[in-house]
Scaffold this motif. Structure first.
Motif, mmCIF file in Angstrom:
data_model
loop_
_atom_site.group_PDB
_atom_site.id
_atom_site.type_symbol
_atom_site.label_atom_id
_atom_site.label_comp_id
_atom_site.label_asym_id
_atom_site.label_seq_id
_atom_site.Cartn_x
_atom_site.Cartn_y
_atom_site.Cartn_z
ATOM 1 N N ALA A 221 0.865 -1.185 0.000
ATOM 2 C CA ALA A 221 0.000 0.000 0.000
ATOM 3 C C ALA A 221 0.899 1.232 0.000
ATOM 4 C CB ALA A 221 -0.875 0.010 1.250
ATOM 5 N N GLN A 222 0.367 2.366 -0.460
ATOM 6 C CA GLN A 222 1.166 3.594 -0.594
ATOM 7 C C GLN A 222 2.442 3.317 -1.409
ATOM 8 O OE1 GLN A 222 0.046 2.979 2.992
ATOM 9 N NE2 GLN A 222 -1.796 3.852 2.149
ATOM 10 N N ALA A 223 3.553 3.978 -1.081
ATOM 11 C CA ALA A 223 4.702 3.825 -1.976
ATOM 12 C C ALA A 223 5.981 4.403 -1.372
ATOM 13 C CB ALA A 223 4.414 4.546 -3.293
ATOM 14 N N THR A 224 7.086 4.167 -2.064
ATOM 15 C CA THR A 224 8.406 4.552 -1.550
ATOM 16 C C THR A 224 8.516 6.050 -1.231
ATOM 17 O OG1 THR A 224 9.351 2.754 -2.816
ATOM 18 C CG2 THR A 224 10.888 4.429 -2.046
ATOM 19 N N GLY A 225 7.983 6.899 -2.096
ATOM 20 C CA GLY A 225 8.068 8.346 -1.873
ATOM 21 C C GLY A 225 7.330 8.777 -0.616
ATOM 22 N N LEU A 226 6.396 7.939 -0.151
ATOM 23 C CA LEU A 226 5.603 8.259 1.035
ATOM 24 C C LEU A 226 6.122 7.541 2.274
ATOM 25 C CD1 LEU A 226 2.032 8.009 -0.560
ATOM 26 C CD2 LEU A 226 3.202 10.105 0.109
ATOM 27 N N ASP A 227 7.252 6.834 2.159
ATOM 28 C CA ASP A 227 7.805 6.092 3.292
ATOM 29 C C ASP A 227 8.333 7.074 4.341
ATOM 30 O OD1 ASP A 227 9.058 3.095 3.886
ATOM 31 O OD2 ASP A 227 10.261 4.728 4.729
ATOM 32 N N MET A 228 7.996 6.768 5.585
ATOM 33 C CA MET A 228 8.340 7.648 6.701
ATOM 34 C C MET A 228 9.859 7.824 6.851
ATOM 35 S SD MET A 228 6.792 6.932 10.430
ATOM 36 C CE MET A 228 7.551 5.359 10.614
ATOM 37 N N ASP A 229 10.626 6.787 6.509
ATOM 38 C CA ASP A 229 12.082 6.860 6.632
ATOM 39 C C ASP A 229 12.771 7.158 5.310
ATOM 40 O OD1 ASP A 229 12.995 5.830 9.495
ATOM 41 O OD2 ASP A 229 11.183 4.770 8.913
ATOM 42 N N LEU A 230 12.294 6.530 4.245
ATOM 43 C CA LEU A 230 13.024 6.607 2.971
ATOM 44 C C LEU A 230 12.358 7.519 1.945
ATOM 45 C CD1 LEU A 230 13.848 2.801 2.865
ATOM 46 C CD2 LEU A 230 15.495 4.646 3.225
ATOM 47 N N GLY A 231 11.192 8.078 2.312
ATOM 48 C CA GLY A 231 10.474 8.955 1.385
ATOM 49 C C GLY A 231 10.772 10.422 1.643
ATOM 50 N N ASP A 232 9.871 11.274 1.133
ATOM 51 C CA ASP A 232 10.081 12.728 1.199
ATOM 52 C C ASP A 232 9.594 13.296 2.525
ATOM 53 O OD1 ASP A 232 10.955 12.517 -1.391
ATOM 54 O OD2 ASP A 232 9.035 13.101 -2.262
ATOM 55 N N TYR A 233 10.173 12.849 3.637
ATOM 56 C CA TYR A 233 9.781 13.346 4.955
ATOM 57 C C TYR A 233 9.855 14.880 4.990
ATOM 58 C CZ TYR A 233 9.370 13.588 9.994
ATOM 59 O OH TYR A 233 8.927 13.849 11.256
ATOM 60 N N PRO A 234 8.890 15.593 5.544
ATOM 61 C CA PRO A 234 7.726 15.128 6.318
ATOM 62 C C PRO A 234 6.451 14.896 5.496
ATOM 63 C CG PRO A 234 7.916 17.500 6.511
ATOM 64 C CD PRO A 234 9.032 17.063 5.588
ATOM 65 N N MET A 235 6.530 15.047 4.161
ATOM 66 C CA MET A 235 5.319 14.897 3.354
ATOM 67 C C MET A 235 5.098 13.412 3.024
ATOM 68 S SD MET A 235 4.215 17.786 3.401
ATOM 69 C CE MET A 235 4.656 19.496 3.644
ATOM 70 N N VAL A 236 4.930 12.628 4.068
ATOM 71 C CA VAL A 236 4.881 11.169 3.913
ATOM 72 C C VAL A 236 3.719 10.604 4.715
ATOM 73 C CG1 VAL A 236 7.373 10.920 3.554
ATOM 74 C CG2 VAL A 236 6.469 10.959 5.883
ATOM 75 N N THR A 237 3.501 9.323 4.589
ATOM 76 C CA THR A 237 2.534 8.653 5.454
ATOM 77 C C THR A 237 3.287 8.200 6.705
ATOM 78 O OG1 THR A 237 0.719 7.054 5.488
ATOM 79 C CG2 THR A 237 2.766 6.332 4.418
ATOM 80 N N SER A 238 2.573 7.605 7.656
ATOM 81 C CA SER A 238 3.215 7.337 8.955
ATOM 82 C C SER A 238 3.660 5.885 9.110
ATOM 83 C CB SER A 238 2.249 7.703 10.071
ATOM 84 O OG SER A 238 1.844 9.024 9.906
ATOM 85 N N SER A 239 3.896 5.207 7.988
ATOM 86 C CA SER A 239 4.356 3.819 8.079
ATOM 87 C C SER A 239 5.471 3.615 7.054
ATOM 88 C CB SER A 239 3.191 2.859 7.814
ATOM 89 O OG SER A 239 2.716 3.022 6.501
ATOM 90 N N ASN A 240 5.931 2.381 6.925
ATOM 91 C CA ASN A 240 6.986 2.052 5.961
ATOM 92 C C ASN A 240 6.406 1.214 4.822
ATOM 93 O OD1 ASN A 240 8.889 1.922 8.815
ATOM 94 N ND2 ASN A 240 9.565 3.160 7.096
ATOM 95 N N PRO A 241 5.974 1.891 3.754
ATOM 96 C CA PRO A 241 5.433 1.130 2.617
ATOM 97 C C PRO A 241 6.531 0.520 1.742
ATOM 98 C CG PRO A 241 4.902 3.483 2.447
ATOM 99 C CD PRO A 241 5.883 3.343 3.556
#
Ligand code: IMP
Length: 422
Positions: A221-241
């Motif tokens: 679900a969701q995607a790499t760009g939204l990953d809390m650690d590896l995505g575009d923090y802080p514009m991310v979701t709150s999990s590790n997709p």
């Protein structure tokens, strides 16, 4: 087929993971969700009807496929039972649905907090789906979250009441509407009974399945760009997709995962706020949006559209260990006449052909370096790679060359069957 195949989004979500997952699920004994919650959504055609899935893996629609909601998922019971009702109406066997004891529950206060937190962020708001996902994961990290298994403990009501009271104090402080404590408790005691038949130790169940040589597809679900650690923090979701979330969200070990398919589109899109280097906030973006029907499945928001970014994709391929690419919407690119691939970034006279921390915070100043392709072709519904026109093949080959992995699936239309499998 691989024992465990993982399907991950490589951009910002909405890449069409459902299509590849649905195909793989046809030959899988188990379809599994590991992360996120009802911020995700995809629509599947079933017996002439459209069914929207937010939580339950859509693989459940296959007669021989069980569905597992893993421990990393956050569950809004209201949404879960709405989905179950729809599946019942379609005579889907719900005894095949298994829900992890360890999955965390979303409560109405999480949804209220999602809205409050966005409000407090002002101009820096994330543009969340307002489904309470972030606040639920916050409570999980704060050790005040309540899991599915906790509903069956004597302390459940006490802990839930304390949470509601504490949250209400904060809502009051900011002039937000407070929540009815008794009503929430009543609803969740009811959900506790309704959920019971589905609840199980899914970690043991999955490992037993592997020992029995069963096949599993993990629906990312969701995607790499939204990953809390590896995505575009802080514009991310709150999990590790990303791939790590598949393991922590299911209990599967690293050696259990055989194939990791990365899904992207032949262009790019994003919902919510945050950087988007190849965004076309112009007529081109509008045309892509209309041709690709780029409106959110969960929130119906129009998606921001732009060109495919091979620099960002290369990063996503690396961090997830992608073994094969699924490239959706190649038919849509064919309707544009010309399309661009971003093969590098230029920032302060320096050229970057792979991702770099230099870019972070300077995304708006980056000048994308594009290669232009002639893309005037009609490949709707095509199923054979050999039949693709040279222009389409050229586009695919350029992507493979930059990413260093094969394109295994190519989307050639909106229907699930509109796909080339290589
Ligand atoms: P949240 O996951 O609702 O907290 O939202 C955080 C960000 O992730 C927002 O930009 C959302 O639009 C985005 N997001 C979350 N889930 C999805 C998804 O399934 N597809 C696309 N974007 C998503």
């Amino acid at each position: 087929m691989a024992r465990v195949a993982v399907v991950l989004g490589l951009n910002y979500g909405d890449e069409g993971k459902g299509k590849v997952s649905t195909f793989l699920a046809k030959n899988s004994d188990i379809a599994l969700r590991c992360t996120g919650g009802n911020n995700a959504g995809h629509t599947v055609e079933f017996n002439g009807d459209k069914i929207v899935f937010h939580l339950i893996p859509s693989g459940i629609l296959n007669e021989g496929t069980d569905a597992v909601i893993g421990n990393g998922v956050v569950i809004d019971p209201k949404v879960l039972f709405e989905e179950i009702e729809v599946l019942k109406e379609h005579n889907v066997d719900l005894t095949k649905l298994h829900i992890s004891t360890r999955a965390h529950l979303i409560f109405p206060y999480h949804i209220a907090e999602d809205k409050l937190q966005e409000f407090l962020k002002g101009d820096d708001k994330v543009g969340t789906t307002a489904r309470g996902i972030g606040p639920c994961y916050m409570d999980k990290a704060n050790r005040i979250g309540l899991r599915v298994i906790d509903m069956y403990s004597d302390s459940f009501e006490r802990k839930l009441r304390r949470n509601i009271q504490n949250k209400n104090k904060v809502f009051e402080l900011y002039g937000f509407e407070t929540l009815n404590e008794d009503e929430i408790v009543k609803d969740y005691l009811n959900y506790r009974d309704m959920m019971k038949p589905y609840v199980m130790d899914t970690v043991s169940y999955l490992h037993k399945a592997i020992e029995e040589d069963k096949t599993i597809v993990c629906e990312g679900a969701q995607a790499t760009g939204l990953d809390m650690d590896l995505g575009d923090y802080p514009m991310v979701t709150s999990s590790n997709p990303t791939i790590g979330g598949i393991q922590t969200g299911s209990g599967l070990g690293a050696r259990d995962l055989n194939e990791v398919y990365g899904v992207c589109k032949a262009y790019a899109s994003r919902v919510g706020e945050g950087p988007f280097i190849t965004e076309q906030n112009n007529e081109v973006g509008d045309t892509i949006r209309e041709l690709g029907h780029e409106y959110g499945a969960t929130t119906k928001r129009p998606r921001r559209c732009g060109w495919m970014d091979l620099v960002a994709l290369k990063y996503a391929v690396r961090v997830n260990g992608i073994t094969g690419l699924a490239l959706n919407h190649l038919d849509t690119i064919g309707k544009l006449g010309t399309a661009k691939l971003c093969v590098g970034y230029k920032l302060n006279d320096k050229i970057y052909d792979e991702s770099s921390d230099d870019i972070i915070g300077h995304e708006n100043e980056v000048e994308p370096i594009y290669e232009e392709f002639k893309t005037k072709f009609d490949i709707k519904g095509e199923k054979d790679y050999n039949n693709l026109p040279t222009q389409a093949k050229k586009y695919v080959k350029r992507i493979e060359k930059h990413l260093g992995i094969p394109v295994k699936f190519i989307g050639t239309g909106p229907d699930n069957e509109d796909m080339i499998i290589r």
